[in-house]
Design an enzyme around this catalytic site. Structure first.
Site, PDB file in Angstrom:
ATOM      1  N   SER A 154       0.845  -1.187   0.000  1.00  0.00           N
ATOM      2  CA  SER A 154       0.000   0.000   0.000  1.00  0.00           C
ATOM      3  C   SER A 154       0.892   1.253   0.000  1.00  0.00           C
ATOM      4  O   SER A 154       1.782   1.336  -0.830  1.00  0.00           O
ATOM      5  CB  SER A 154      -0.947  -0.067   1.207  1.00  0.00           C
ATOM      6  OG  SER A 154      -2.075   0.726   0.985  1.00  0.00           O
ATOM      7  N   HIS A 170      -6.851  -6.367   1.638  1.00  0.00           N
ATOM      8  CA  HIS A 170      -5.707  -5.583   1.201  1.00  0.00           C
ATOM      9  C   HIS A 170      -4.444  -6.060   1.947  1.00  0.00           C
ATOM     10  O   HIS A 170      -4.486  -6.276   3.154  1.00  0.00           O
ATOM     11  CB  HIS A 170      -6.025  -4.123   1.536  1.00  0.00           C
ATOM     12  CG  HIS A 170      -5.079  -3.123   0.979  1.00  0.00           C
ATOM     13  ND1 HIS A 170      -4.520  -3.202  -0.273  1.00  0.00           N
ATOM     14  CD2 HIS A 170      -4.623  -1.956   1.510  1.00  0.00           C
ATOM     15  CE1 HIS A 170      -3.751  -2.137  -0.469  1.00  0.00           C
ATOM     16  NE2 HIS A 170      -3.795  -1.376   0.589  1.00  0.00           N
TER      17      HIS A 170
END
Ligand SMILES: *[C@@H]1O[C@H](CO)[C@@H](O)[C@H](O)[C@H]1NC(C)=O
Ligand SMILES: *[C@@H]1O[C@H](CO)[C@@H](O)[C@H](O)[C@H]1NC(C)=O
Length: 398
Positions: A212, A347
């Site tokens: 990320s 994620h």
């Protein structure tokens, strides 16, 4: 007024030049100097990576070395902020912790990282991967992991807070991503200083990863430090392996994706002046295919999740395809890969289906195994036209 302005511009140019003197091989004398200020013509397509600021195109590897330097300067000035040159660095090892001190201009900061040696029968010195925020890929066996708390160096928000800014001042142009990347370079300095006999780490075999925001930081670290051999940004999306122009077009077409105007609203990841550019990225003389191109011919694996629209799956896939053109021209098409698969909204949790792609890239880069590391895998239900976005072709560089 005019003289003062050009004096100031001179200083800016100097600091960028100083930054570039670090962590890179010396440039050929023939490079000359590049314009470090000025406007570029608007370009809605991905810019030609071989077009130089003087209007000519790169025709040799020597010229590419110069063009890389130009790209690095442009990224620092327009998007990421300046990476300061190496300060005075000292390091000590205690147990599995390396303490690193950096001093510059009468100020100093200290930070530490931890090393996790590989288990089993691996023989030191080991290859190692520096993980921003620890990283979240499955680390292959035989590889040491160096955990780096990059938030300690620069917090996401606001810009200007963290140890990097304690050293260089809260108004330094570096955004968070560049501050994190600077920290990665200091970790490598520390490994070099301490030596493999103490650290058991082979500085000739280093990787960097993060997921990320930390994946964006890992890519910037790899792009700005040639000592890193393997670069693995995971689910980093826009601001990482995504191209601004493609993602902004997706947003215009109605996809809920993080585009350049949104990304600059909250976090201080970029140089503060990028807020203005983000409204019209067509003025940038680069896009992120060229950030990835700075890693070439070193190993680059883009790990993405096609199940999260916000990451811009067509953008990361397309941008990597454009970057591959640079790798191809350098005879290294098999050193850049993308593994993009849907694992829904989870994620930074790599599914087992992608772990083989990760281990292949490390197996080749660290252990010289002859496996495929040039794959372009996606399960995304989109079509991407490289011709539409990249109206140029790069011929192989002699
Ligand atoms: C946005 O829509 C236009 C028109 O349909 C299309 O040509 C373009 O490829 C789309 N952009 C992206 C990034 O998919
Ligand atoms: C790596 O492997 C190739 C064959 O796959 C071999 O030719 C080469 O010598 C090896 N390099 C090292 C450093 O072991």
């Amino acid at each position: 007024m005019k003289a003062a302005a050009s004096f100031f511009l001179g200083l800016v140019a100097l600091s960028v030049q100083q930054a570039l003197a670090q962590e890179q091989a010396p440039l050929p004398a023939s490079c000359g100097s590049f314009p470090t200020q000025g406007q570029y013509p608007k370009n809605p397509k991905l810019p030609d990576p071989f077009l130089k600021a003087d209007g000519t195109r790169v025709k040799s590897r020597e010229e590419w070395a110069c063009k890389r330097d130009e790209i690095r300067q442009q990224f620092q000035r327009l998007e990421l902020g300046v990476k300061p040159p190496k300060p005075t660095v000292t390091a000590s090892l205690s147990g599995n912790t390396i303490s690193i001190s950096c001093s510059e201009g009468g100020k100093s900061i200290s930070f530490s990282v931890t090393i996790r040696a590989p288990s089993g029968t691996a023989q030191a010195p080991y290859p190692a991967v520096i993980g921003l925020g620890g990283g979240s890929i499955p680390y292959p066996s035989g590889v040491a992991v160096i955990s780096y708390n990059n938030q300690d160096m620069a917090v996401d928000n606001p810009h200007g807070r963290g140890k990097f800014y304690d050293l260089y001042g809260s108004t330094h142009t570096a955004g968070g991503l560049m501050a994190w990347a600077w920290g990665v370079s200091r970790i490598i300095d520390a490994l070099e200083l301490l030596g493999a006999a103490k650290t058991k780490i082979d500085v000739g075999r280093l990787g960097v990863t993060g997921c990320s925001r930390n994946g964006k930081g890992a890519l910037v670290a790899g792009a700005f430090d040639d000592r890193i051999g393997v670069v693995v940004p995971q689910e980093a999306g826009s601001g990482g392996p995504g191209c601004w122009r493609i993602v902004n077009d997706m947003k215009k077409n109605g996809t809920k994706v993080e585009d350049s105007t949104q990304i600059v609203q909250g976090d201080g990841w970029f140089t503060p002046s990028f807020v203005r550019t983000a409204d019209d990225v067509s003025v940038l003389p680069f896009d992120h295919h060229m950030l990835m191109g700075l890693v070439a011919p070193r190993a680059l694996l883009v790990v993405e999740n096609s199940g999260i629209d916000y990451l811009g799956p067509p953008s990361t896939f397309g941008c990597t395809a454009a970057a591959k053109e640079i790798y191809k021209a350098l005879g290294a098409a098999d050193r850049i890969a993308i593994s993009q698969a849907s694992h829904g909204s989870s994620h930074c949790q790599l599914p087992a289906s992608q772990s083989g792609d990760v281990s292949a890239v490390f197996a080749r880069a660290f252990f010289n195994q002859s496996v495929d590391t040039g794959f372009m895998k996606t399960d995304g239900k989109f079509s991407f036209s490289l011709e539409q976005w990249a109206p140029w072709s790069l011929s192989a560089l002699p």
